[in-house]
Design a protein around this motif. Sequence first.
Motif, PDB file in Angstrom:
ATOM      1  N   LEU A  62       0.887  -1.161   0.000  1.00 37.99           N
ATOM      2  CA  LEU A  62       0.000   0.000   0.000  1.00 37.99           C
ATOM      3  C   LEU A  62       0.925   1.211   0.000  1.00 37.99           C
ATOM      4  O   LEU A  62       1.621   1.466   0.990  1.00 37.99           O
ATOM      5  CB  LEU A  62      -0.897   0.019   1.242  1.00 37.99           C
ATOM      6  CG  LEU A  62      -1.819   1.239   1.374  1.00 37.99           C
ATOM      7  CD1 LEU A  62      -2.792   1.298   0.202  1.00 37.99           C
ATOM      8  CD2 LEU A  62      -2.574   1.221   2.690  1.00 37.99           C
ATOM      9  N   PRO A  63       0.987   1.963  -1.101  1.00 40.40           N
ATOM     10  CA  PRO A  63       1.911   3.099  -1.184  1.00 40.40           C
ATOM     11  C   PRO A  63       1.595   4.175  -0.152  1.00 40.40           C
ATOM     12  O   PRO A  63       0.455   4.332   0.295  1.00 40.40           O
ATOM     13  CB  PRO A  63       1.700   3.630  -2.606  1.00 40.40           C
ATOM     14  CG  PRO A  63       1.095   2.477  -3.359  1.00 40.40           C
ATOM     15  CD  PRO A  63       0.248   1.757  -2.350  1.00 40.40           C
ATOM     16  N   SER A  64       2.614   4.927   0.215  1.00 35.15           N
ATOM     17  CA  SER A  64       2.455   6.047   1.141  1.00 35.15           C
ATOM     18  C   SER A  64       1.581   7.127   0.509  1.00 35.15           C
ATOM     19  O   SER A  64       1.582   7.322  -0.703  1.00 35.15           O
ATOM     20  CB  SER A  64       3.826   6.623   1.480  1.00 35.15           C
ATOM     21  OG  SER A  64       3.697   7.818   2.227  1.00 35.15           O
ATOM     22  N   ASN A  65       0.824   7.839   1.342  1.00 35.81           N
ATOM     23  CA  ASN A  65       0.046   8.988   0.848  1.00 35.81           C
ATOM     24  C   ASN A  65       0.442  10.270   1.588  1.00 35.81           C
ATOM     25  O   ASN A  65      -0.347  11.213   1.699  1.00 35.81           O
ATOM     26  CB  ASN A  65      -1.454   8.731   0.941  1.00 35.81           C
ATOM     27  CG  ASN A  65      -1.945   8.572   2.372  1.00 35.81           C
ATOM     28  OD1 ASN A  65      -1.166   8.658   3.326  1.00 35.81           O
ATOM     29  ND2 ASN A  65      -3.247   8.346   2.536  1.00 35.81           N
ATOM     30  N   VAL A  66       1.689  10.288   2.123  1.00 40.95           N
ATOM     31  CA  VAL A  66       2.210  11.493   2.761  1.00 40.95           C
ATOM     32  C   VAL A  66       3.474  11.931   2.024  1.00 40.95           C
ATOM     33  O   VAL A  66       4.170  11.105   1.421  1.00 40.95           O
ATOM     34  CB  VAL A  66       2.518  11.270   4.263  1.00 40.95           C
ATOM     35  CG1 VAL A  66       1.234  10.961   5.018  1.00 40.95           C
ATOM     36  CG2 VAL A  66       3.519  10.139   4.463  1.00 40.95           C
ATOM     37  N   THR A 409       2.511   5.991  12.957  1.00 40.00           N
ATOM     38  CA  THR A 409       3.832   5.870  12.333  1.00 40.00           C
ATOM     39  C   THR A 409       4.066   7.008  11.350  1.00 40.00           C
ATOM     40  O   THR A 409       5.174   7.543  11.246  1.00 40.00           O
ATOM     41  CB  THR A 409       3.965   4.517  11.606  1.00 40.00           C
ATOM     42  OG1 THR A 409       3.690   3.454  12.531  1.00 40.00           O
ATOM     43  CG2 THR A 409       5.376   4.327  11.067  1.00 40.00           C
ATOM     44  N   ALA A 410       3.021   7.388  10.631  1.00 42.55           N
ATOM     45  CA  ALA A 410       3.142   8.487   9.667  1.00 42.55           C
ATOM     46  C   ALA A 410       3.427   9.818  10.361  1.00 42.55           C
ATOM     47  O   ALA A 410       4.102  10.693   9.803  1.00 42.55           O
ATOM     48  CB  ALA A 410       1.876   8.595   8.831  1.00 42.55           C
ATOM     49  N   LYS A 411       2.935   9.971  11.594  1.00 37.84           N
ATOM     50  CA  LYS A 411       3.196  11.205  12.344  1.00 37.84           C
ATOM     51  C   LYS A 411       4.649  11.266  12.796  1.00 37.84           C
ATOM     52  O   LYS A 411       5.216  12.342  12.946  1.00 37.84           O
ATOM     53  CB  LYS A 411       2.269  11.289  13.560  1.00 37.84           C
ATOM     54  CG  LYS A 411       0.810  11.542  13.205  1.00 37.84           C
ATOM     55  CD  LYS A 411      -0.043  11.628  14.458  1.00 37.84           C
ATOM     56  CE  LYS A 411      -1.502  11.910  14.118  1.00 37.84           C
ATOM     57  NZ  LYS A 411      -2.350  11.978  15.338  1.00 37.84           N
ATOM     58  N   GLY A 412       5.221  10.085  13.077  1.00 35.23           N
ATOM     59  CA  GLY A 412       6.641  10.009  13.385  1.00 35.23           C
ATOM     60  C   GLY A 412       7.044  10.443  14.776  1.00 35.23           C
ATOM     61  O   GLY A 412       8.229  10.526  15.087  1.00 35.23           O
TER      62      GLY A 412
END
Length: 424
Positions: A62-66, A409-412
């Motif tokens: 599932l590719p990243s969207n960020v 995880t996307a927020k980091g």
Amino acid sequence: MQQIIDRFISYVTIDTESDSSSETTPSTVKQWDLAHKLVEELKTIGLQDVTIDDKAYIMATLPSNVEQEVPTIGFISHFDTTPDFTGANVKPQIIPNYDGKDIVLNADQNIILSPTYFKDLLQYKGQTLITTDGTTLLGADDKAGITEIVTAMEFLINNPDIKHGKIRVGFTPDEEIGRGAHHFDVEKFGCDWAYTMDGSQIGELEYENFNAAGAKITFKGKSVHPGYAKGKMINSMLIVNDFINELPKGETPQETKGYQGFFHVHHLTGSIEETVLELIIRDHNKKKFEKRKELIAKISQKFNKKFAKQFGEDIVIAEVKDQYYNMKEKVVPVKHIVDIAEKAMKELGIKPVIKPIRGGTDGCQLSYKGLPCPNIFAGGHNFHGKYEYVPVESMQKAVEVIVRIAELTAKGDFIKKEVKSKIK
């Protein structure tokens, strides 16, 4: 929740029982049936780079969207079921609004799933349960995990406003016979870390497991007419009995819990001339694990010395092979990956149940192959037998946990804190 029910049932009604006596991968041809179905389903829901290799290992993206660079994470489950109990012709039963009373799995055979014996059932009063019909296992181990991963990926695809980094999905054969990670290509998977969705009750979060070994011990004997056997016959079956009695009393699966290790005799076949004993050795503590293996060697030597003159050669031949090790050693240095999962659960109103696994998952071996891989609940109970069941609400919550982990995880935030703490 109907989508989860339908998807789960479509998986469990396909027989994928693995076979430890087979030397192929997957160990049974029938595992391909579900593997091929999963490949098509992953493509249908919109995942990219969907692949299946010649050993039935499935991967998808599932590719990243960020826009920012964030860690690539993975979610892994296995599609085989245990050979301990039949997984053929599974006929799931749906119990809506469970009333907290006995569930008749099979009236003809008087097989009852009762909260009197299985007290965990009472946690799910008012929820929808999926059970067996009393003649097979259910297969929630680990088709519940597959259901949750596929459903979570479909949800993220259909809701692009939810931000996430690149996510990889992996499905494996033969986990139940200890080979699920043997041919898993960690480099190809390309993740910073992953999670196996292979735990039991809601809230489970595990990053410790047993160190594990298997032992095959062959006992030799001499068959002589019983009427003239005085001083001549050596009955290998009786020697096995004496050998088992040399093992520590009370250190069996049914008498231990938590961090307590054990010896588990699981197969015994033989005759006067030769008997083969198979057992597994388990301990969370590495030193105690090594001592358990040493004990097998010492007992074997004791019997060989005792019968050396009468038999003329070793009467006990012990083969002990390590199977997997405690993942804690590999996960603790990157503990933030556990913290992310714990935070995800808490934000969803789920009480994390952090405890050692009294067993193993693909994640144990994957952690030692360079892919740190804690284990998250899939929701099922009473795996490997006819009393297996899974609450649908637990599977729904597992889907939500996957989605929330992806968001966190996307927020980091956790990753940044971890790096900062190491610099200090």
